[in-house]
Design an enzyme around this catalytic site. Structure first.
Site, mmCIF file in Angstrom:
data_model
loop_
_atom_site.group_PDB
_atom_site.id
_atom_site.type_symbol
_atom_site.label_atom_id
_atom_site.label_comp_id
_atom_site.label_asym_id
_atom_site.label_seq_id
_atom_site.Cartn_x
_atom_site.Cartn_y
_atom_site.Cartn_z
ATOM 1 N N CYS A 79 0.825 -1.207 0.000
ATOM 2 C CA CYS A 79 0.000 0.000 0.000
ATOM 3 C C CYS A 79 0.865 1.266 0.000
ATOM 4 O O CYS A 79 1.552 1.563 0.986
ATOM 5 C CB CYS A 79 -0.920 -0.021 1.224
ATOM 6 S SG CYS A 79 -1.774 1.529 1.542
ATOM 7 N N CYS A 129 -0.063 3.739 2.726
ATOM 8 C CA CYS A 129 0.428 3.294 4.031
ATOM 9 C C CYS A 129 1.865 3.756 4.245
ATOM 10 O O CYS A 129 2.232 4.203 5.332
ATOM 11 C CB CYS A 129 0.369 1.769 4.142
ATOM 12 S SG CYS A 129 -1.306 1.087 4.058
#
Length: 153
Positions: free
Chosen positions: A30, A33
């Site tokens: 991600c 993230c």
């Protein structure tokens, strides 16, 4: 304070034994993230009285499933064992700080009454997940007043 990794084995204990816990669910693939991690880490340095925890959703898929986490990053906030925030998305530093202050100053008893949550609700991610919090008084424990950029040395 560095962030604390959570697993199925320690999730319940960490959430139920600390006044405020922020939990960042993330995944290695991600990109958002990766961008959120330093923001979350900086918040952990400013707010040493708040547990900043992380869940590697790839390593802990059961925790992500129970919490109905389906996007990353996903942030949950717990106050005195009750989940008071649960939402997906990247938060810039100022928005994360606003969330911290809302959780710190909310009236947890009023929140529990409004959402019909018992005083000692289990802290599992399956608890109700409203995304708003009232304000009334500080969480028990040491207090750090004001926004980080305004603190005196």
């Amino acid at each position: 304070m560095p962030t604390t990794p959570l697993t199925q084995q320690n999730f319940q204990t960490v959430v139920s034994t600390n006044h405020i816990v922020l939990v960042d669910f993330w995944a290695t693939w991600c990109g958002w993230c990766t961008r959120f991690a330093p923001v979350f880490e900086e918040s952990s340095q400013w707010h040493r009285d708040i547990v900043h925890a992380t869940v590697d959703a790839e390593a802990e898929p059961a925790l992500a499933a129970v919490g109905q986490v389906d996007r990353y990053p996903w942030l949950m906030a717990f106050r005195e064992g009750t989940r008071v925030y649960s939402k997906a998305g990247f938060l810039p530093g100022d928005q994360l700080e606003e969330l911290v202050q809302q959780v710190r100053w909310m009236d947890i008893d009023e929140f529990r009454r409004e959402h019909d949550i018992g005083q000692h609700t289990a802290a599992a991610p399956s608890a109700p997940a409203p995304t708003t919090a009232g304000r009334a008084g500080p969480a028990p424990g040491p207090q750090a007043y004001g926004w980080p950029g305004l603190r005196s040395a």
